[in-house]
Design a protein around this motif. Structure first.
Motif, short mmCIF file in Angstrom:
data_model
loop_
_atom_site.label_atom_id
_atom_site.label_comp_id
_atom_site.label_asym_id
_atom_site.label_seq_id
_atom_site.Cartn_x
_atom_site.Cartn_y
_atom_site.Cartn_z
N LEU A 60 47.02 37.69 25.55
CA LEU A 60 46.27 36.82 26.46
C LEU A 60 47.11 36.44 27.67
N GLU A 61 48.39 36.20 27.47
CA GLU A 61 49.26 35.83 28.59
C GLU A 61 49.50 37.03 29.51
N ASN A 62 49.63 38.23 28.96
CA ASN A 62 49.80 39.42 29.79
C ASN A 62 48.61 39.63 30.72
N ILE A 63 47.42 39.35 30.23
CA ILE A 63 46.22 39.52 31.07
C ILE A 63 46.25 38.57 32.26
N GLN A 64 46.89 37.42 32.10
CA GLN A 64 46.93 36.42 33.16
C GLN A 64 47.96 36.71 34.25
N VAL A 65 48.86 37.65 34.01
CA VAL A 65 49.98 37.87 34.95
C VAL A 65 49.51 38.08 36.39
N PRO A 66 48.49 38.90 36.69
CA PRO A 66 48.08 39.07 38.09
C PRO A 66 47.54 37.79 38.72
N MET A 67 47.16 36.81 37.89
CA MET A 67 46.62 35.56 38.41
C MET A 67 47.71 34.54 38.77
N PHE A 68 48.94 34.78 38.28
CA PHE A 68 50.04 33.88 38.61
C PHE A 68 50.27 33.93 40.12
N GLY A 69 50.47 32.79 40.72
CA GLY A 69 50.74 32.74 42.16
C GLY A 69 49.52 32.88 43.02
N ARG A 70 48.32 32.97 42.40
CA ARG A 70 47.09 33.11 43.18
C ARG A 70 46.32 31.80 43.28
N GLY A 71 46.93 30.72 42.75
CA GLY A 71 46.30 29.42 42.88
C GLY A 71 45.24 29.12 41.84
N TRP A 72 45.18 29.94 40.78
CA TRP A 72 44.20 29.67 39.74
C TRP A 72 44.62 28.45 38.93
N PRO A 73 43.74 27.46 38.71
CA PRO A 73 44.05 26.39 37.75
C PRO A 73 44.25 27.00 36.37
N VAL A 74 45.13 26.40 35.59
CA VAL A 74 45.48 26.98 34.29
C VAL A 74 44.25 27.19 33.41
N ALA A 75 43.38 26.20 33.35
CA ALA A 75 42.20 26.31 32.49
C ALA A 75 41.31 27.48 32.90
N GLU A 76 41.13 27.67 34.20
CA GLU A 76 40.30 28.77 34.68
C GLU A 76 40.97 30.11 34.40
N ARG A 77 42.28 30.14 34.55
CA ARG A 77 43.03 31.37 34.29
C ARG A 77 42.89 31.79 32.83
N VAL A 78 43.03 30.83 31.92
CA VAL A 78 42.91 31.13 30.49
C VAL A 78 41.48 31.55 30.15
N GLU A 79 40.51 30.86 30.72
CA GLU A 79 39.11 31.21 30.46
C GLU A 79 38.80 32.63 30.92
#
Length: 233
Positions: free
Chosen positions: A104-123
């Motif tokens: 699940l964390e690997n999927i979020q990697v492209p979203m790091f630094g893009r300003g996604w709130p954590v909750a939205e990123r995880v969702e």
């Protein structure tokens, strides 16, 4: 160059030379990729297909010729990092998952630094891991996943920023026959459900025939460019 709204990506008269090896990897290549099209680029080793994919994904620049994306010229003034992060997803043969992060964390990697709130990123990551059939592996590290499962997570990661173009380099090259068939089914589902533009590079006829259109390359040139015939049920 085409300004047709139905054309997502266009290359015109592209060459790529490697002076150190005195090699011309691409020799005056031109074609368009339509919005929502599923294209396979096929050819033997050394045909130029991987070099072409790198140029399509703006990971490399041509020696000459032009590239346009959504009607906009890709030139020296283009912010390539920004273009890739917002518009292009990549699937590689070697996956490149970070070993210390869960699926699940690997999927979020492209979203790091893009300003996604954590909750939205995880969702978003949870939505994608379910879409590739891996929700029950969300907390697993890459070493705890099979090769095919790692590729599914890599595909989910490539979709994290909702790209308009997905590029896949030998996506089944490390997979057994059964697992490869599952990945091809997943690509077909993504193409159908998400109307995604998909370009895959392969030496496998079976992988190529899963696409709508096959571009065959040899010695840096396009040898043929044909639609795939579909049987009528």
């Amino acid at each position: 160059m085409s300004d047709d709204a139905s054309v997502l990506l266009s290359i015109s008269d592209v060459t790529k030379d490697y002076p150190d090896g005195n090699v011309r990897a691409l020799d005056h290549v031109s074609f368009d990729v339509g919005v929502g099209e599923y294209v396979a680029i096929m050819g033997p080793s050394g045909s130029g297909k991987s070099t072409l994919l790198s140029i399509l994904g703006t990971l490399d620049r041509p020696s000459s010729g032009s590239l346009t994306f959504e009607g906009q010229s890709i030139d020296a003034g283009t912010d390539l990092d920004e273009l890739r992060s917002r518009a292009i997803g990549f699937v590689f043969q070697s996956f490149y998952l970070l070993p210390t992060l869960t699926a699940l964390e690997n999927i979020q990697v492209p979203m790091f630094g893009r300003g996604w709130p954590v909750a939205e990123r995880v969702e978003k990551a949870r939505e994608l891991i379910e879409a590739v059939g891996m929700a029950d592996r969300a907390k697993h590290l890459p070493k705890q996943l099979s090769v095919g499962q790692r590729q599914r997570i890599a595909i989910a990661r490539s979709l994290a920023n909702d790209p308009r173009l997905l590029l896949a380099d030998e996506p089944t090259g490390n997979l057994d026959t059964v697992t490869a068939a599952g990945i091809l089914e997943l690509f077909e589902q993504l193409h159908s459900d998400r109307k995604m533009t998909l370009v895959t590079v392969t030496h496998s006829e079976e992988v190529a025939m899963a696409a709508q259109r096959v571009i065959c390359m040899r010695d840096g040139q396009i040898e043929s460019d044909q639609l795939v015939a579909r049987s009528q049920s």
